[in-house]
Design an enzyme around this catalytic site. Structure first.
Site, short mmCIF file in Angstrom:
data_model
loop_
_atom_site.label_atom_id
_atom_site.label_comp_id
_atom_site.label_asym_id
_atom_site.label_seq_id
_atom_site.Cartn_x
_atom_site.Cartn_y
_atom_site.Cartn_z
N LYS A 3 0.84 -1.20 0.00
CA LYS A 3 0.00 0.00 0.00
C LYS A 3 0.88 1.25 0.00
O LYS A 3 2.07 1.18 0.32
CB LYS A 3 -0.91 -0.01 1.22
CG LYS A 3 -0.15 0.07 2.54
CD LYS A 3 -1.08 -0.07 3.71
CE LYS A 3 -0.28 -0.04 5.00
NZ LYS A 3 -1.09 -0.42 6.16
N TYR A 223 17.42 29.15 7.85
CA TYR A 223 16.24 29.97 8.17
C TYR A 223 16.05 30.10 9.66
O TYR A 223 16.27 29.14 10.41
CB TYR A 223 14.98 29.34 7.58
CG TYR A 223 14.82 29.55 6.10
CD1 TYR A 223 14.62 30.83 5.58
CD2 TYR A 223 14.84 28.47 5.23
CE1 TYR A 223 14.46 31.02 4.21
CE2 TYR A 223 14.68 28.64 3.86
CZ TYR A 223 14.49 29.92 3.36
OH TYR A 223 14.33 30.10 2.03
C1 LIG Z 1 -0.41 -1.45 6.83
C2 LIG Z 1 -1.08 -2.63 7.36
C3 LIG Z 1 -0.33 -3.74 7.75
C4 LIG Z 1 1.17 -3.76 7.76
O1 LIG Z 1 1.65 -3.09 8.88
P1 LIG Z 1 3.23 -3.00 9.18
O2 LIG Z 1 3.30 -2.40 10.52
O3 LIG Z 1 3.79 -2.10 8.13
O4 LIG Z 1 3.76 -4.35 9.07
C5 LIG Z 1 -1.02 -4.88 8.13
N1 LIG Z 1 -2.37 -4.90 8.14
C6 LIG Z 1 -3.11 -3.83 7.80
C7 LIG Z 1 -4.59 -3.93 7.83
C8 LIG Z 1 -2.49 -2.66 7.41
O5 LIG Z 1 -3.23 -1.61 7.06
#
Ligand SMILES: *Cc1c(COP(=O)(O)O)cnc(C)c1O
Length: 339
Positions: A3, A223
């Site tokens: 994702k 800055y």
């Molecule tokens: C993003 C996500 C994961 C993975 O989580 P990590 O901490 O990156 O391993 C697993 N399950 C769901 C539903 C997620 O949204």
């Protein structure tokens, strides 16, 4: 879990590297369809399911597995399923065991399960939940117990573990695991380094010094002029800033490697530049290599901790303007550098 553009690593290139995975999970329907076209075999999971009534038909057409977390989705699915017969799909039924973002809990789990099981368009139901504190003090026990209670007697595979749960609680591995950050070499734990966990960095963010300045005591940098030199010192101007995805809130002293050696940032991070203290690196000059995180002993987790965030956010923030060079895997175990 690929994702969010594979946690900033690029969806297509990451999936190529993860060709042996048993399945892929994304957030956007368009990404799911793209993945399905390229990978006809593996399940593609749509993590938040769908939100519009026209979407279930597309899921059925492309054989994409939605996460079902609300009664509205079930209503939409029922309508689309009739129209798409005899097509069918797998679904994940999301149980809210304590995260309180998405999912059914208590009695509603069984009711949702039966409603889905009654649809001809639903071929298989996998039961899932997501842990809120698998990396923290609470752990998974309470959520696991609630999940087990809510799904008792319901048939189906189980999918529970994110990276933290997978590494820390073997009892959460169930049928499907959902590793995310660990695939990219980030540690899911604040107190345990990626190296300690045997994870190798995937993203290596590097750039160069584009200028060197000599400061006299009392001179300031950047800055807001928040950094004041206490002694004569050299600082390097690094071609990287928040427009590249480097965290703007990184404080003075956030670690950076210059010529492979540790240095600390000085002053505020600007859009496309930041400053580093070169006191300990006399050989540094214009063109010297600078590592923001990655190989060479500077984990993204460490930079993230200094900036008050997590490596997830650093990876996801990598900007489009950054040139990506893909490196191959080492030719033989132990040889060369992973890409
Ligand atoms: C993003 C996500 C994961 C993975 O989580 P990590 O901490 O990156 O391993 C697993 N399950 C769901 C539903 C997620 O949204």
């Amino acid at each position: 879990m690929v994702k969010a553009n594979a946690y900033g690593h690029g969806l297509e290139r990451s999936v190529r590297a993860l060709a042996a995975a048993d399945g892929y999970a994304v957030l956007e329907l368009a990404d799911a369809i793209r993945l399905r076209m390229a990978h006809p075999r593996q399940p593609v999971l749509l993590l938040e399911g769908f939100f519009r009534s026209e979407e279930p038909a597309l899921l059925l057409e492309h054989s994409i597995t939605p996460v079902i977390h609300s009664p509205e989705q079930i209503r939409m699915l029922v309508g689309a399923g009739r129209a798409a017969a005899p097509r069918s799909m797998e679904v994940y039924l999301k149980v809210n065991s304590g995260m309180n973002r998405l999912g059914f809990s208590g009695e509603a789990v069984g009711a949702a399960y039966r409603a889905l099981a009654a649809q001809a368009c639903v071929r298989r139901i996998t039961l899932m939940t997501h842990f809120a504190d698998a990396d923290g003090a609470a752990g998974v026990a309470a959520q696991l117990a609630r999940f087990e209670g809510d799904v008792a007697g319901l048939a189906g595979l189980r999918s529970l573990a994110n990276s933290a749960a997978l590494l820390r609680f073997a009892q959460t591995r169930a049928d499907w695991v959902r590793p995310g950050i660990m695939l990219y070499g980030g540690s899911p734990f604040a107190g345990r380094s990626a190296q300690e966990l045997g994870l190798r960095p995937v993203m290596h963010l590097s750039t160069e010094l584009i200028a060197v300045q000599s400061l006299a005591p009392g001179d300031r940098a950047g800055y807001g002029q928040s950094y004041v030199a206490a002694r004569p010192m050299r600082i390097g101007i690094v071609a990287c800033g928040y427009a590249d995805g480097y965290p703007r809130h990184a404080p003075n002293g956030t670690p950076v490697l210059v010529c492979g050696k540790r240095a600390g940032t000085v002053g505020r991070v600007s859009m496309d530049m930041m400053c580093v203290d070169l006191s300990a690196i006399p050989e540094a000059r214009i063109g010297s290599e600078v590592t923001l995180w990655g190989e060479g002993g500077l984990a993204a987790d460490e930079v993230a901790a200094a900036a008050g965030t997590v490596s997830y956010e650093l990876f996801c923030a990598l900007a489009e303007r950054v040139t990506v060079i893909e490196k191959g895997e080492p030719a033989a175990p132990g040889g060369g550098q992973g890409g």
